[in-house]
Design an enzyme around this catalytic site. Sequence first.
Site, PDB file in Angstrom:
ATOM      1  N   PHE A   1       0.912  -1.292   0.137  1.00  0.00           N
ATOM      2  CA  PHE A   1      -0.006  -0.053   0.247  1.00  0.00           C
ATOM      3  C   PHE A   1       0.897   1.276   0.038  1.00  0.00           C
ATOM      4  O   PHE A   1       1.917   1.441   0.733  1.00  0.00           O
ATOM      5  CB  PHE A   1      -0.970   0.024   1.049  1.00  0.00           C
TER       6      PHE A   1
ATOM      7  N   ASP B   1       9.253   2.543   1.791  1.00  0.00           N
ATOM      8  CA  ASP B   1       7.961   3.112   2.054  1.00  0.00           C
ATOM      9  C   ASP B   1       7.876   2.818   3.761  1.00  0.00           C
ATOM     10  O   ASP B   1       7.520   2.074   4.062  1.00  0.00           O
ATOM     11  CB  ASP B   1       6.917   2.644   1.493  1.00  0.00           C
TER      12      ASP B   1
ATOM     13  N   LYS C   1       2.712   9.324   8.407  1.00  0.00           N
ATOM     14  CA  LYS C   1       1.845   9.186   9.540  1.00  0.00           C
ATOM     15  C   LYS C   1       2.473   9.680  10.922  1.00  0.00           C
ATOM     16  O   LYS C   1       1.732  10.406  11.529  1.00  0.00           O
ATOM     17  CB  LYS C   1       1.556   7.468   9.569  1.00  0.00           C
TER      18      LYS C   1
HETATM   19  C1  LIG Z   1      -0.971   5.239   4.999  1.00  0.00           C
HETATM   20  C2  LIG Z   1       0.190   4.765   4.280  1.00  0.00           C
HETATM   21  C3  LIG Z   1       0.460   5.486   2.934  1.00  0.00           C
HETATM   22  C4  LIG Z   1      -0.564   6.710   2.508  1.00  0.00           C
HETATM   23  O1  LIG Z   1      -0.417   7.965   3.266  1.00  0.00           O
HETATM   24  P1  LIG Z   1      -1.387   8.952   3.228  1.00  0.00           P
HETATM   25  O2  LIG Z   1      -0.932   9.989   4.466  1.00  0.00           O
HETATM   26  O3  LIG Z   1      -2.780   8.548   3.619  1.00  0.00           O
HETATM   27  O4  LIG Z   1      -1.361   9.534   1.868  1.00  0.00           O
HETATM   28  C5  LIG Z   1       1.604   5.172   2.201  1.00  0.00           C
HETATM   29  N1  LIG Z   1       2.225   3.978   2.582  1.00  0.00           N
HETATM   30  C6  LIG Z   1       1.976   3.403   3.564  1.00  0.00           C
HETATM   31  C7  LIG Z   1       2.978   2.325   3.778  1.00  0.00           C
HETATM   32  C8  LIG Z   1       0.804   3.457   4.500  1.00  0.00           C
HETATM   33  O5  LIG Z   1       0.747   2.893   5.548  1.00  0.00           O
END
Ligand SMILES: *Cc1c(COP(=O)(O)O)cnc(C)c1O
Length: 389
Positions: free
Chosen positions: A123, A210, A239
Amino acid sequence: MQTYARQEIAFVRGEGVWLYDANGARYLDALAGVAVNGLGHAHPALVQALCEQAGRLIHTSNLYRIPEQERLAERLCTLSGLERAFFCNSGAEANEAAIKLARLHGHQQGIENPAIVVMERSFHGRTLATLSATGSRKVQAGFEPLVTGFVRVPFGDAEAVARLAEQHNNIVAVLVEPYQGEGGVNVPQADYLSKLRRICDGKGWLLMLDEVQSGIGRTGKWFAFQHSDVLPDVMTLAKGLGSGVPIGACLARGIAAQVYTPGKHGSTFGGNPLACTAALTTLQVIEQDDLLANAAEMGAFIRQDLAERLRGVSGIQDIRGQGLMIGIELDRPCGGLVKQALAQRLLINVTADSVVRLLPPLILGQDEAALLTRQLAELIRQHQGSSAP
Ligand SMILES: *Cc1c(COP(=O)(O)O)cnc(C)c1O
């Protein structure tokens, strides 16, 4: 718009790991705004720093120097071993910055149609490029045509990445979560990142991590890659970085840190004084209060205590994770557990249909962790006893 299937509840205030509704009932928050509120709610040091900064200066522009942003970049680079930072407002934007960086790097190397390796069940966000990078049909369906330039392999399979090198001559980067979050709290073999690092080194690809969910202490280290011996070329954060004040970052080192030049990327709000103060204070509190050690310790306790409490319960597939990024995989869909837990004033999450996900604040105390495992184990026990696999 109808983008979320919301719970009916609203919270009006918070304190530490607790959220309160309008009637004054309190809820144990084991989700922390999806890995955002690492310091819990209304942390006094954060509240004070934000009030002072808001009274001084909220926003100027990236057209001018921003001392708070420079200090934050310096701090993040020191903690991570990376060299430069770009600031934005969310995880998706941080990944957009990384994807654009990889493409620009490819073009600078004479590769006309650069491709990025991405993983199944990953994701990376909801913008067009990041949903195209995401390994979930649910996230992509209806938004075609997708952004091209991604090649996908199973998560955790370094050999599959190595094999791609024989089929493609346009790969420029690998984008991967060290631990997958939304995909089900998936933990790869311990040497996965080292293997990816070796492949990237051999091919001249960028290793881009990520860490939007796994970063900022969530797994008991500042960054999840610090459980391994590798250093990424690029890392994205969001986050937990601002404790709820929106901020994202894309960090880079070496050749990757030299790719962007003025005019190639930007953000109006990114890295403004208020957001950077939130992030600087978050990092300061994590360090002062030894929250990395606490996350590691509480996480180990939760996984072990749940394993003991759930021994003999049928259909517990796995209890896994690192630090306070925890997944309990069941043998059947368990989305209903969220509402059942809410009725008992416990906030949890279910992802990938059958994985209970816990992402409590990094400040979680021993008594609160014990309350969490006691309540959750009973909920899971009842669920597994009363539903069919
Ligand atoms: C939540 C998340 C995103 C997206 O972040 P947003 O602030 O909602 O755009 C991207 N990568 C990972 C691994 C995430 O958990």
